[in-house]
Write a protein that holds these residues in place. Structure first.
Motif, PDB file in Angstrom:
ATOM      1  N   THR A   1       0.406  -1.145  -0.271  1.00  0.00           N
ATOM      2  CA  THR A   1       0.394   0.361  -0.099  1.00  0.00           C
ATOM      3  C   THR A   1       0.896   1.029  -0.329  1.00  0.00           C
ATOM      4  O   THR A   1       1.841   1.113   0.534  1.00  0.00           O
ATOM      5  CB  THR A   1      -1.334  -0.026   1.182  1.00  0.00           C
TER       6      THR A   1
ATOM      7  N   TYR B   1      -2.608  -1.514  -3.655  1.00  0.00           N
ATOM      8  CA  TYR B   1      -3.673  -0.292  -2.859  1.00  0.00           C
ATOM      9  C   TYR B   1      -3.131   0.695  -3.206  1.00  0.00           C
ATOM     10  O   TYR B   1      -1.869   1.458  -1.772  1.00  0.00           O
ATOM     11  CB  TYR B   1      -4.471  -1.335  -2.222  1.00  0.00           C
ATOM     12  N   LYS B   2      -3.854   1.911  -3.559  1.00  0.00           N
ATOM     13  CA  LYS B   2      -3.588   3.461  -2.716  1.00  0.00           C
ATOM     14  C   LYS B   2      -4.305   3.645  -1.564  1.00  0.00           C
ATOM     15  O   LYS B   2      -5.914   2.991  -2.086  1.00  0.00           O
ATOM     16  CB  LYS B   2      -3.943   4.493  -3.871  1.00  0.00           C
ATOM     17  N   VAL B   3      -3.797   4.516  -1.152  1.00  0.00           N
ATOM     18  CA  VAL B   3      -4.570   4.492   0.386  1.00  0.00           C
ATOM     19  C   VAL B   3      -4.097   5.767   1.214  1.00  0.00           C
ATOM     20  O   VAL B   3      -3.565   6.218   0.136  1.00  0.00           O
ATOM     21  CB  VAL B   3      -4.204   3.561   1.692  1.00  0.00           C
TER      22      VAL B   3
ATOM     23  N   ASN C   1     -10.207   8.199   6.934  1.00  0.00           N
ATOM     24  CA  ASN C   1     -10.546   6.965   6.008  1.00  0.00           C
ATOM     25  C   ASN C   1      -9.380   5.610   6.054  1.00  0.00           C
ATOM     26  O   ASN C   1      -9.424   4.930   5.734  1.00  0.00           O
ATOM     27  CB  ASN C   1     -11.459   7.094   4.520  1.00  0.00           C
ATOM     28  N   TYR C   2      -8.400   6.247   6.538  1.00  0.00           N
ATOM     29  CA  TYR C   2      -7.388   5.325   6.479  1.00  0.00           C
ATOM     30  C   TYR C   2      -7.771   3.740   6.903  1.00  0.00           C
ATOM     31  O   TYR C   2      -7.405   2.810   6.396  1.00  0.00           O
ATOM     32  CB  TYR C   2      -6.160   6.040   7.135  1.00  0.00           C
TER      33      TYR C   2
ATOM     34  N   SER D   1     -10.499   2.494   8.073  1.00  0.00           N
ATOM     35  CA  SER D   1     -11.309   1.801   6.923  1.00  0.00           C
ATOM     36  C   SER D   1     -10.817   1.269   5.920  1.00  0.00           C
ATOM     37  O   SER D   1     -11.427   0.102   5.688  1.00  0.00           O
ATOM     38  CB  SER D   1     -12.538   2.674   6.916  1.00  0.00           C
ATOM     39  N   GLU D   2      -9.944   1.918   5.040  1.00  0.00           N
ATOM     40  CA  GLU D   2      -9.524   0.975   4.439  1.00  0.00           C
ATOM     41  C   GLU D   2      -8.374   0.578   4.219  1.00  0.00           C
ATOM     42  O   GLU D   2      -8.633  -0.869   3.407  1.00  0.00           O
ATOM     43  CB  GLU D   2      -8.622   2.277   2.837  1.00  0.00           C
TER      44      GLU D   2
ATOM     45  N   SER E   1      -8.614  -1.921   6.746  1.00  0.00           N
ATOM     46  CA  SER E   1      -9.357  -3.107   6.964  1.00  0.00           C
ATOM     47  C   SER E   1     -10.026  -3.484   6.341  1.00  0.00           C
ATOM     48  O   SER E   1     -10.668  -5.042   6.198  1.00  0.00           O
ATOM     49  CB  SER E   1     -10.612  -2.352   8.656  1.00  0.00           C
ATOM     50  N   ALA E   2     -10.848  -2.787   5.008  1.00  0.00           N
ATOM     51  CA  ALA E   2     -11.528  -3.856   3.764  1.00  0.00           C
ATOM     52  C   ALA E   2     -10.166  -4.272   3.183  1.00  0.00           C
ATOM     53  O   ALA E   2     -11.026  -5.276   2.609  1.00  0.00           O
ATOM     54  CB  ALA E   2     -11.452  -2.211   2.907  1.00  0.00           C
ATOM     55  N   ILE E   3      -8.690  -4.093   3.159  1.00  0.00           N
ATOM     56  CA  ILE E   3      -7.785  -5.042   2.578  1.00  0.00           C
ATOM     57  C   ILE E   3      -8.083  -6.140   3.238  1.00  0.00           C
ATOM     58  O   ILE E   3      -7.426  -7.140   3.223  1.00  0.00           O
ATOM     59  CB  ILE E   3      -6.743  -3.471   2.297  1.00  0.00           C
TER      60      ILE E   3
ATOM     61  N   LYS F   1     -10.477  -8.855   2.950  1.00  0.00           N
ATOM     62  CA  LYS F   1     -10.806  -8.888   1.663  1.00  0.00           C
ATOM     63  C   LYS F   1      -9.660  -9.680   0.879  1.00  0.00           C
ATOM     64  O   LYS F   1     -10.433 -11.569   0.472  1.00  0.00           O
ATOM     65  CB  LYS F   1     -10.518  -7.354   0.107  1.00  0.00           C
TER      66      LYS F   1
END
Length: 325
Positions: free
Chosen positions: A35, A51-53, A60-61, A63-64, A66-68, A71
């Motif tokens: 990232t 991924y760009k974060v 939002n850092y 949550s993004e 956490s989503a990665i 997934k």
């Protein structure tokens, strides 16, 4: 052995890229996620997916990340920037993966060089005398003014005409002169010191450009480090930057509460702190014994070329025909 998934942050920088190269060199069955705040970096070619974060301090850092994590079912996260160490550690309870980092309270102290000074002063641990500009009274000798937070040599001024004119987002230290050394040490899960490794170094644009093994000061540095880790909460790889004056006094002036930028050099000279992190946190193993050797290292600039590519969002180690030159 079951395939593992590791997320490495900050792959646009030399720290993250070194971590990735070290993991690849171990030849383990690991899926590497990278990232960065940029979509396309030089580190992309070292990763299976990127991924760009947002920046770590953005709302939002977490949550993004956490989503990665969810997934890809990420096993561990290796943060490589100071802010990410702090914010990921602070929010460990919101992330379904193990963050390899010190406690957030200590990461915050070591993120801010003035707070580092106060912390070390309270514990009677050596550290360069440090003032906020609003506190500063002229002293004999040279001084250096630099940001309390940040990395490299950006924002530094030596002997400014009016040091008290700087805001308290800066700090002032005596300009200690002598040999600059960088010391990495690894703290095991149980809080014990696993080992340390010191190099003399030369800097170019704030980053190490040349380094040489140096074990002359290990006994004194070990005393400093053991004083630091008596205050529980330090874990993993940590770095101290110091000046050795002509009378051999060691003066630490900065602590990075993370893996440092010379990790790829250390890896090849026997201090494999990235490997120790994987052994402890990914495989629940005891880290290998530290066996360092003498050595000298310099750095060389390479190009990563993706012939016929048109979309940088899709470039990683799965891209066809990429070339190192």
């Amino acid at each position: 052995m079951e395939r593992k998934t590791v997320l490495v942050t900050g792959i646009g920088g030399n720290v993250g890229q070194g971590v990735l190269r070290n993991i690849i060199d171990l030849n383990l069955d690991i899926f590497l996620i990278g990232t960065d705040v940029a979509t396309f970096t030089a580190g992309n070619y070292l990763c299976d997916v990127t991924y760009k974060v947002p920046y770590a301090f953005d709302t939002n850092y977490i949550s993004e990340i956490s989503a990665i994590v969810e997934k890809h079912r990420v096993d561990i996260i290796l943060p490589t920037t100071d802010y990410e160490v702090y914010f990921l550690s602070l929010n460990q309870d919101k992330i379904k993966s193990t963050v390899v980092a010190s406690d957030s309270s200590l990461a915050k102290k070591y993120l801010d060089k003035y707070l580092t000074f106060l912390h070390h002063q309270e514990l009677n641990i050596p550290f360069a005398k440090t003032w906020l500009p609003s506190q500063f009274v002229k002293i004999d000798g040279d001084i250096i003014v630099k940001p309390r937070e940040g990395r490299g040599s950006r924002g530094i001024e030596i002997n400014p005409e009016n040091p008290s004119s700087f805001s308290d987002e800066y700090l002032i230290q005596p300009l200690h002169k002598g040999k600059e050394i960088t010391t990495a040490f690894y703290v095991k899960k149980d809080g014990s010191l696993h080992g340390l490794f010191t190099m003399e170094r030369e800097l170019t644009n704030g980053a190490t450009s040349k380094s040489k093994t140096c074990n002359k000061y290990d006994a004194e540095l070990e005393k400093i480090i053991k004083s630091m880790i008596q205050f529980q909460g330090l874990r993993g790889s940590i770095n101290i930057q110091s000046i050795v004056e002509d009378d051999q006094t060691i003066i630490p002036f900065e602590v990075n509460c993370r893996i440092s930028g010379t990790n790829s050099i250390r890896h090849n000279l026997g201090f494999q702190d990235v490997k120790y992190s994987l052994q402890e946190y990914l495989y629940n193993q005891e880290p290998d014994e530290v066996k360092t050797i003498e050595g000298i290292a310099t750095r060389l600039l390479y190009d990563v070329i993706y012939p016929n590519a048109t979309d940088e969002n899709l470039l990683n180690n799965n891209s066809s025909n990429f070339k190192l030159y």
